[in-house]
Design a protein around this motif. Structure first.
Motif: not given
Length: 160
Positions: A127-130, A142-147, A149-160
């Motif tokens: 989970m990043g902190l932008l 913390i605003p959710t768009h600032m956090q 999260i990426k599952n590196f074993l999941g789909d190709e979507s970035e963030g939420d």
């Protein structure tokens, strides 16, 4: 019913561990066992991280067993062995495993990720902190768009 074990790596930021765990719970994740790995220099943060994980879990009516493991600073050989032993045990006991690398330092992250080649790890999250204006705050402050999260074993979507 699938048993879940959650492995998280504590580095400089206790908030990174706690906030990532909280975000995963808000998405329906739950674990029967939680393992917090850290290096010796961050050992002092373990009690408050364990207490926070326990408090957040109880708010979701969950009561996971929480264990901690401290390895020497830069102890990648020790970490490699400890992760292999843990993953072997969890696989033998029928657990589905998830790994959070958000707060982890290189030695722990590398040692943990290497083990995922041989064991059934369902997810590896970061989970990043932008915006660094929010470094030491609870997830909900913390605003959710600032956090993202990426599952590196999941789909190709970035963030939420």
């Amino acid at each position: 019913m699938v048993k879940v074990a959650y492995i998280t790596l504590l580095g400089r930021s206790p908030w990174a561990v706690v906030n990532t765990y909280y975000k995963l719970l808000t998405r329906g994740g739950k674990a029967e066992r939680i393992y917090v790995f850290t290096e010796e220099r961050y050992r002092h943060n373990l009690p408050k991280v364990v207490e926070a994980i326990r408090a957040i879990s109880e708010a979701y009516n969950l009561h996971p067993a929480i264990e901690t493991e401290v390895v020497p600073d830069y102890g990648f050989f020790v970490a490699d062995r400890k992760f292999r032993e843990l993953f072997t045990k969890l696989e033998r006991e029928g657990y589905r495993m998830g790994l959070d690398i958000t707060s982890g330092r290189k030695a722990l992250v590398a040692a943990a990720i290497v083990q995922t080649r041989q064991f059934p790890v369902a997810f590896i999250v970061y989970m990043g902190l932008l915006d660094l204006d929010f470094p030491d705050r609870p997830y909900m402050m913390i605003p959710t768009h600032m956090q993202p999260i990426k599952n590196f074993l999941g789909d190709e979507s970035e963030g939420d």
